[in-house]
Design an enzyme around this catalytic site. Structure first.
Site, PDB file in Angstrom:
ATOM      1  N   GLY A 109      77.597  34.360  22.072  1.00  0.00           N
ATOM      2  CA  GLY A 109      79.019  34.323  21.733  1.00  0.00           C
ATOM      3  C   GLY A 109      79.590  35.455  20.903  1.00  0.00           C
ATOM      4  O   GLY A 109      80.753  35.798  21.036  1.00  0.00           O
TER       5      GLY A 109
ATOM      6  N   GLU B 146      78.869  35.772  13.258  1.00  0.00           N
ATOM      7  CA  GLU B 146      79.021  34.570  14.096  1.00  0.00           C
ATOM      8  C   GLU B 146      80.365  34.592  14.809  1.00  0.00           C
ATOM      9  O   GLU B 146      81.386  34.971  14.214  1.00  0.00           O
ATOM     10  CB  GLU B 146      78.973  33.317  13.214  1.00  0.00           C
ATOM     11  CG  GLU B 146      77.572  32.837  12.894  1.00  0.00           C
ATOM     12  CD  GLU B 146      77.005  31.966  13.997  1.00  0.00           C
ATOM     13  OE1 GLU B 146      77.454  32.057  15.161  1.00  0.00           O
ATOM     14  OE2 GLU B 146      76.114  31.167  13.676  1.00  0.00           O
ATOM     15  N   ASP B 147      80.372  34.135  16.039  1.00  0.00           N
ATOM     16  CA  ASP B 147      81.619  33.995  16.782  1.00  0.00           C
ATOM     17  C   ASP B 147      82.470  32.870  16.195  1.00  0.00           C
ATOM     18  O   ASP B 147      83.635  33.043  15.875  1.00  0.00           O
ATOM     19  CB  ASP B 147      81.319  33.723  18.266  1.00  0.00           C
ATOM     20  CG  ASP B 147      80.215  32.678  18.474  1.00  0.00           C
ATOM     21  OD1 ASP B 147      79.717  32.105  17.481  1.00  0.00           O
ATOM     22  OD2 ASP B 147      79.843  32.437  19.634  1.00  0.00           O
TER      23      ASP B 147
ATOM     24  N   ASP C 198      81.566  25.723  13.731  1.00  0.00           N
ATOM     25  CA  ASP C 198      82.150  24.428  14.075  1.00  0.00           C
ATOM     26  C   ASP C 198      81.607  23.399  13.074  1.00  0.00           C
ATOM     27  O   ASP C 198      82.163  23.214  11.998  1.00  0.00           O
ATOM     28  CB  ASP C 198      81.766  24.142  15.527  1.00  0.00           C
ATOM     29  CG  ASP C 198      82.348  22.864  16.090  1.00  0.00           C
ATOM     30  OD1 ASP C 198      83.132  22.201  15.398  1.00  0.00           O
ATOM     31  OD2 ASP C 198      82.015  22.510  17.237  1.00  0.00           O
TER      32      ASP C 198
ATOM     33  N   PHE D  15      88.743  23.149  21.518  1.00  0.00           N
ATOM     34  CA  PHE D  15      87.699  23.923  22.180  1.00  0.00           C
ATOM     35  C   PHE D  15      88.307  25.222  22.691  1.00  0.00           C
ATOM     36  O   PHE D  15      89.225  25.216  23.501  1.00  0.00           O
ATOM     37  CB  PHE D  15      87.049  23.140  23.326  1.00  0.00           C
ATOM     38  CG  PHE D  15      85.784  23.809  23.789  1.00  0.00           C
ATOM     39  CD1 PHE D  15      84.597  23.647  23.081  1.00  0.00           C
ATOM     40  CD2 PHE D  15      85.790  24.636  24.901  1.00  0.00           C
ATOM     41  CE1 PHE D  15      83.431  24.297  23.471  1.00  0.00           C
ATOM     42  CE2 PHE D  15      84.623  25.281  25.303  1.00  0.00           C
ATOM     43  CZ  PHE D  15      83.449  25.107  24.590  1.00  0.00           C
ATOM     44  N   VAL D  16      87.788  26.328  22.184  1.00  0.00           N
ATOM     45  CA  VAL D  16      88.351  27.636  22.537  1.00  0.00           C
ATOM     46  C   VAL D  16      87.363  28.464  23.353  1.00  0.00           C
ATOM     47  O   VAL D  16      86.143  28.298  23.231  1.00  0.00           O
ATOM     48  CB  VAL D  16      88.795  28.421  21.273  1.00  0.00           C
ATOM     49  CG1 VAL D  16      90.014  27.795  20.640  1.00  0.00           C
ATOM     50  CG2 VAL D  16      87.659  28.524  20.263  1.00  0.00           C
TER      51      VAL D  16
ATOM     52  N   ARG E  74      83.808  34.447  28.929  1.00  0.00           N
ATOM     53  CA  ARG E  74      83.407  35.310  27.800  1.00  0.00           C
ATOM     54  C   ARG E  74      84.191  36.621  27.785  1.00  0.00           C
ATOM     55  O   ARG E  74      84.420  37.222  26.749  1.00  0.00           O
ATOM     56  CB  ARG E  74      81.905  35.628  27.866  1.00  0.00           C
ATOM     57  CG  ARG E  74      81.008  34.428  27.606  1.00  0.00           C
ATOM     58  CD  ARG E  74      79.582  34.892  27.332  1.00  0.00           C
ATOM     59  NE  ARG E  74      78.606  33.828  27.436  1.00  0.00           N
ATOM     60  CZ  ARG E  74      78.313  32.968  26.440  1.00  0.00           C
ATOM     61  NH1 ARG E  74      78.942  33.048  25.291  1.00  0.00           N
ATOM     62  NH2 ARG E  74      77.399  32.040  26.621  1.00  0.00           N
TER      63      ARG E  74
HETATM   64  P1  5GP Z   1      78.029  24.660  15.060  1.00  0.00           P
HETATM   65  O1  5GP Z   1      76.566  24.661  14.847  1.00  0.00           O
HETATM   66  O2  5GP Z   1      78.784  25.345  13.930  1.00  0.00           O
HETATM   67  O3  5GP Z   1      78.562  23.291  15.332  1.00  0.00           O
HETATM   68  O4  5GP Z   1      78.335  25.410  16.401  1.00  0.00           O
HETATM   69  C1  5GP Z   1      78.252  26.765  16.543  1.00  0.00           C
HETATM   70  C2  5GP Z   1      78.169  27.137  18.005  1.00  0.00           C
HETATM   71  O5  5GP Z   1      78.780  26.170  18.860  1.00  0.00           O
HETATM   72  C3  5GP Z   1      78.931  28.413  18.261  1.00  0.00           C
HETATM   73  O6  5GP Z   1      78.131  29.550  18.030  1.00  0.00           O
HETATM   74  C4  5GP Z   1      79.355  28.241  19.705  1.00  0.00           C
HETATM   75  O7  5GP Z   1      78.319  28.672  20.564  1.00  0.00           O
HETATM   76  C5  5GP Z   1      79.541  26.759  19.876  1.00  0.00           C
HETATM   77  N1  5GP Z   1      80.936  26.359  19.712  1.00  0.00           N
HETATM   78  C6  5GP Z   1      81.502  25.639  18.727  1.00  0.00           C
HETATM   79  N2  5GP Z   1      82.800  25.450  18.916  1.00  0.00           N
HETATM   80  C7  5GP Z   1      83.101  26.075  20.059  1.00  0.00           C
HETATM   81  C8  5GP Z   1      84.327  26.256  20.791  1.00  0.00           C
HETATM   82  O8  5GP Z   1      85.430  25.833  20.435  1.00  0.00           O
HETATM   83  N3  5GP Z   1      84.230  26.991  21.934  1.00  0.00           N
HETATM   84  C9  5GP Z   1      83.050  27.517  22.380  1.00  0.00           C
HETATM   85  N4  5GP Z   1      83.104  28.216  23.512  1.00  0.00           N
HETATM   86  N5  5GP Z   1      81.885  27.362  21.727  1.00  0.00           N
HETATM   87  C10 5GP Z   1      81.917  26.649  20.575  1.00  0.00           C
END
Ligand code: 5GP
Length: 176
Positions: free
Chosen positions: A45, A100-101, A104, A154-155, A167
């Site tokens: 990402g 980090e992209d 969440d 969700f983006v 992507r």
């Molecule tokens: P976390 O561990 O913080 O819950 O999630 C991180 C990962 O979840 C991100 O690096 C990404 O790959 C995915 N992710 C979380 N939210 C989104 C979203 O809104 N869109 C997309 N495409 N991926 C997400």
């Protein structure tokens, strides 16, 4: 949701993204001056944000990538993190910025901070282009440079996928 949608509604424009990357870079340039920094991007990402950010940084940089498992084809966090590609060089006693992209639940970032701290960097900073503050579950998580705080949507685009699509979108759009 298995079909590819053509018209994804815009959430953040290319212009907004561009100016935010410059803001983040300015903060990093200010903090590190001429000191060398190792940038670690989480794949897949963050590759677009990484590429934009590195070109705005003024200090000597090294580029590293960490492969981490993602959602697969779902749109909710599993909380399970698996490293699928490791660093190619030591970060011992180095200045490191984890790129980090999106954060969440924060579980991925929290896991990666522990993973990287175990390798004894001199300094470990974090940047996340997008931050869903309301979804945060991980405790005591510090993100040093945040791009945009966004609602729990969700983006996709700007490196972020849904089932490996979108992507390459130059803007950030919503898919929910
Ligand atoms: P976390 O561990 O913080 O819950 O999630 C991180 C990962 O979840 C991100 O690096 C990404 O790959 C995915 N992710 C979380 N939210 C989104 C979203 O809104 N869109 C997309 N495409 N991926 C997400």
């Amino acid at each position: 949701m298995s079909t590819y949608k053509k018209d994804i509604p815009v959430f953040l424009t290319e212009a907004q993204i561009k100016s935010k990357v410059k803001e983040i870079a300015a903060e990093i340039n200010k903090e590190f001056g001429d000191e060398e920094v190792t940038l670690i991007g989480t794949l897949k990402g963050s590759f677009v944000f990484f590429a934009d950010l590195v070109r705005e940084l003024k200090m000597p940089t090294r580029c590293e990538f960490l492969g981490v498992s993602s959602y697969g084809h779902q749109t909710t966090s599993s909380g399970e993190v698996k490293v699928t590609l490791d660093l190619s060089a030591s970060i011992n006693d180095k200045n490191v910025i984890l790129i980090e992209d999106i954060v969440d639940t924060g579980l991925t970032l929290s896991f990666l901070l522990e993973y990287l701290n175990a390798r004894k960097p001199r300094k470990l900073k974090t940047t996340a282009f997008l931050f869903k503050k309301v979804a945060l579950k991980a405790k005591d998580l510090t993100i040093d440079y945040v791009g945009f705080e966004i609602p729990n949507r969700f983006v996709v685009g700007y490196g972020l996928d849904y089932a490996e699509h979108y992507r390459g979108l130059p803007y950030i759009g919503t898919l929910d």
